[in-house]
Motif scaffolding. Sequence first.
Motif, PDB file in Angstrom:
ATOM      1  N   GLY A  57       0.830  -1.199   0.000  1.00 45.17           N
ATOM      2  CA  GLY A  57       0.000   0.000   0.000  1.00 45.17           C
ATOM      3  C   GLY A  57       0.865   1.249   0.000  1.00 45.17           C
ATOM      4  N   GLU A  58       0.254   2.354   0.386  1.00 40.92           N
ATOM      5  CA  GLU A  58       0.930   3.648   0.321  1.00 40.92           C
ATOM      6  C   GLU A  58       1.645   3.966   1.637  1.00 40.92           C
ATOM      7  OE1 GLU A  58      -1.271   6.835  -1.586  1.00 40.92           O
ATOM      8  OE2 GLU A  58      -0.810   8.173   0.079  1.00 40.92           O
ATOM      9  N   ALA A  59       0.864   4.199   2.673  1.00 36.99           N
ATOM     10  CA  ALA A  59       1.414   4.597   3.968  1.00 36.99           C
ATOM     11  C   ALA A  59       0.338   4.376   5.015  1.00 36.99           C
ATOM     12  CB  ALA A  59       1.827   6.071   3.934  1.00 36.99           C
ATOM     13  N   PRO A  60       0.721   4.289   6.285  1.00 42.64           N
ATOM     14  CA  PRO A  60      -0.280   4.086   7.332  1.00 42.64           C
ATOM     15  C   PRO A  60      -1.275   5.236   7.399  1.00 42.64           C
ATOM     16  CG  PRO A  60       1.964   3.841   8.197  1.00 42.64           C
ATOM     17  CD  PRO A  60       2.089   4.354   6.802  1.00 42.64           C
ATOM     18  N   GLY A  61      -2.509   4.900   7.744  1.00 42.15           N
ATOM     19  CA  GLY A  61      -3.506   5.909   8.085  1.00 42.15           C
ATOM     20  C   GLY A  61      -3.615   6.029   9.593  1.00 42.15           C
ATOM     21  N   GLU A  64      -3.821   2.677  11.602  1.00 44.85           N
ATOM     22  CA  GLU A  64      -2.548   1.975  11.494  1.00 44.85           C
ATOM     23  C   GLU A  64      -1.487   2.638  12.372  1.00 44.85           C
ATOM     24  OE1 GLU A  64      -4.393   2.943   8.826  1.00 44.85           O
ATOM     25  OE2 GLU A  64      -5.166   0.984   8.203  1.00 44.85           O
ATOM     26  N   PRO A  70      -0.475  -2.691   9.538  1.00 43.67           N
ATOM     27  CA  PRO A  70      -0.904  -2.183   8.241  1.00 43.67           C
ATOM     28  C   PRO A  70      -2.341  -2.561   7.919  1.00 43.67           C
ATOM     29  CG  PRO A  70       0.328  -4.206   7.931  1.00 43.67           C
ATOM     30  CD  PRO A  70       0.369  -3.893   9.419  1.00 43.67           C
ATOM     31  N   PHE A  71      -3.017  -1.691   7.223  1.00 44.13           N
ATOM     32  CA  PHE A  71      -4.348  -1.987   6.674  1.00 44.13           C
ATOM     33  C   PHE A  71      -5.290  -2.606   7.709  1.00 44.13           C
ATOM     34  CE2 PHE A  71      -2.229  -1.355   2.579  1.00 44.13           C
ATOM     35  CZ  PHE A  71      -3.214  -0.671   1.884  1.00 44.13           C
ATOM     36  N   ALA A  75     -10.015   0.806   4.945  1.00 44.81           N
ATOM     37  CA  ALA A  75      -9.452   0.246   3.707  1.00 44.81           C
ATOM     38  C   ALA A  75      -8.960  -1.180   3.943  1.00 44.81           C
ATOM     39  CB  ALA A  75      -8.312   1.122   3.187  1.00 44.81           C
ATOM     40  N   ASN A  98       3.823  -1.396   3.257  1.00 49.66           N
ATOM     41  CA  ASN A  98       3.563  -0.099   2.638  1.00 49.66           C
ATOM     42  C   ASN A  98       4.851   0.506   2.088  1.00 49.66           C
ATOM     43  OD1 ASN A  98       0.674   0.669   3.049  1.00 49.66           O
ATOM     44  ND2 ASN A  98       1.178   0.345   5.217  1.00 49.66           N
ATOM     45  N   HIS A 172      -6.403   1.062  -5.136  1.00 51.81           N
ATOM     46  CA  HIS A 172      -6.277   1.077  -3.678  1.00 51.81           C
ATOM     47  C   HIS A 172      -7.656   0.877  -3.053  1.00 51.81           C
ATOM     48  CE1 HIS A 172      -5.412   2.383   0.370  1.00 51.81           C
ATOM     49  NE2 HIS A 172      -4.128   2.426   0.081  1.00 51.81           N
TER      50      HIS A 172
HETATM   51  N1  URA Z   1      -3.735   2.740   3.388  1.00 56.58           N
HETATM   52  C1  URA Z   1      -2.507   2.321   3.033  1.00 56.58           C
HETATM   53  O1  URA Z   1      -2.024   2.589   1.946  1.00 56.58           O
HETATM   54  N2  URA Z   1      -1.829   1.566   3.903  1.00 56.58           N
HETATM   55  C2  URA Z   1      -2.314   1.201   5.099  1.00 56.58           C
HETATM   56  O2  URA Z   1      -1.615   0.503   5.824  1.00 56.58           O
HETATM   57  C3  URA Z   1      -3.599   1.663   5.439  1.00 56.58           C
HETATM   58  C4  URA Z   1      -4.284   2.431   4.573  1.00 56.58           C
END
Ligand code: URA
Length: 208
Positions: A57-61, A64, A70-71, A75, A98, A172
Amino acid sequence: MLPPAAAAAPGAEDPTAQALAALRAEVLPCTRCKLHRERNQVVFGEGSPNAEVLFIGEAPGAVEDQTGRPFVGPAGQLLDRILVGAMGLQRSDVYIANINKCRPPGNRAPEADEVAACLPYLRRQVDLLRPRAIVCLGRTAAQNLLGTTEPMRNLRGRDLAYAGIPVVVTWHPAYLLRDPSHKRETWEDIKRVNRLLGRPEVPGATPG
Ligand code: URA
Ligand code: URA
């Protein structure tokens, strides 16, 4: 007197698990980029050290960043449904990571310097896991892993590879939550992943 034996971590006998644990320990105190200042937790990634498929994925929200996993927010719940519904897999069967390990403030996209600082960690995760397929979730993951600026419409549905490992690019899950009309395309992408892994199609499956 001898020191007490260290408690064995789960799967500690597995060399890949050991190497991932060592890398995690290296990443947790990371201050290579400015994202460390506002993070609550580093989100290293998690899953099976023997995973055949790695989701990026991209990065923690926000969730997270609070949990260090993660995730696991909205999402992530959709990702879990896609895994079960379209692949017949549990989250513990795969590995999830991520591009960036720390949450960008307000969930903005990670900036180029932040990606450059963090990407070496992901590359090392890939080297250790050597999955049979990589799924990039969204544009940020795909463009940064593959080192391209091509748009999603050029990346989805193509035979791509990173370090000799087949890469499938899909939407995503956070984007699917905003615009469910793309779920059908995600289903097509996941079918590509199933074919790459030699997995049977899940009968009557829907991608969440
Ligand atoms: N979106 C992401 O790209 N990564 C995560 O870990 C959570 C949400
Ligand atoms: N933009 C992204 O970054 N990812 C998607 O999946 C869709 C739009």
